[in-house]
Design an enzyme around this catalytic site. Sequence first.
Site, PDB file in Angstrom:
ATOM      1  N   GLY A  29       0.941  -1.133  -0.072  1.00 29.20           N
ATOM      2  CA  GLY A  29      -0.039  -0.231   0.063  1.00 29.20           C
ATOM      3  C   GLY A  29       1.108   1.077   0.018  1.00 29.20           C
ATOM      4  CB  SER A  30      -0.112   5.173  -0.357  1.00 26.87           C
ATOM      5  OG  SER A  30      -1.352   4.581  -0.010  1.00 26.87           O
ATOM      6  N   GLY A  82       0.458  -1.297   6.292  1.00 23.72           N
ATOM      7  CA  GLY A  82      -0.589  -0.618   6.801  1.00 23.72           C
ATOM      8  C   GLY A  82      -2.521  -1.213   6.638  1.00 23.72           C
ATOM      9  CB  ALA A  83      -4.800  -0.518   8.205  1.00 30.66           C
ATOM     10  N   GLY A  95      -7.053  -4.657   1.968  1.00 33.61           N
ATOM     11  CA  GLY A  95      -7.546  -5.417   1.484  1.00 33.61           C
ATOM     12  C   GLY A  95      -7.601  -4.430   0.032  1.00 33.61           C
ATOM     13  N   GLY A  97      -5.816  -2.406  -1.493  1.00 34.90           N
ATOM     14  CA  GLY A  97      -4.705  -2.577  -2.715  1.00 34.90           C
ATOM     15  C   GLY A  97      -4.714  -4.745  -3.513  1.00 34.90           C
ATOM     16  CD  GLU A 103      -1.875  -6.410   2.704  1.00 34.84           C
ATOM     17  OE1 GLU A 103      -1.890  -5.759   2.299  1.00 34.84           O
ATOM     18  OE2 GLU A 103      -4.404  -6.830   3.627  1.00 34.84           O
TER      19      GLU A 103
END
Length: 220
Positions: A29-30, A82-83, A95, A97, A103
């Site tokens: 993720g970002s 991340g979340a 999820g 992404g 994960e």
Amino acid sequence: MNQDEMKRKAAEAALEYVVTDAIVGVGTGSTVNHFIDLLADIKGRIVGAVSSSEASTERMQKQGIRVYDLNEVSQVPVYIDGADESDHYLNLIKGGGGALTREKIIAGASDKFVCIADVSKLVDVMGTFPLPVEVIPMARSYIARELVKLGGRPVWRENFVTDNGNLILDVHDLKIMEPVKLENEINKMAGVVTVGLFCNRPADVLILGTPQGAKTVLSK
């Protein structure tokens, strides 16, 4: 401080949890992209990483970080990811992404799960962010009907295939009051690979990027 800068602050704070001469679990993720870029600066301190997605693997390899298959390692002291949402008990929705299954596997295999996010991801009740469910392709319509029975509005994430070759249903309109119960209920459906609720194995530490810097929340 904008949202991206807050994500970077959280990623910076997560570096202190990286164990020297060990494997680090890395999510997707970002926010995690910031962590990967920062991890590259200290890659000489670690043995390497295990990765939850092809995208993160590629990013780490470009930075010269060695990526291992999870089956090759015996211990993962810490997993950084991340979340999309977190409640105050560090239950998570993940999820967005599409990497939720890998994960969840790495989170389960890790001694400590450190979640990094910007402060907007912390909510009182999860469900505003659509809940991702990874499904076997032939089960898509069946599982969608079952999710409607739970009060959700599933939407097929069209033109998207997970790294495992499966599909994603994003479930809208849920107000998740009993996250562990819902996670177990959805995971029991035949054809579900996994649901993006991380409640049976929540985060141990939540690092939030805020306009004032990183704030750390520990689970009880």
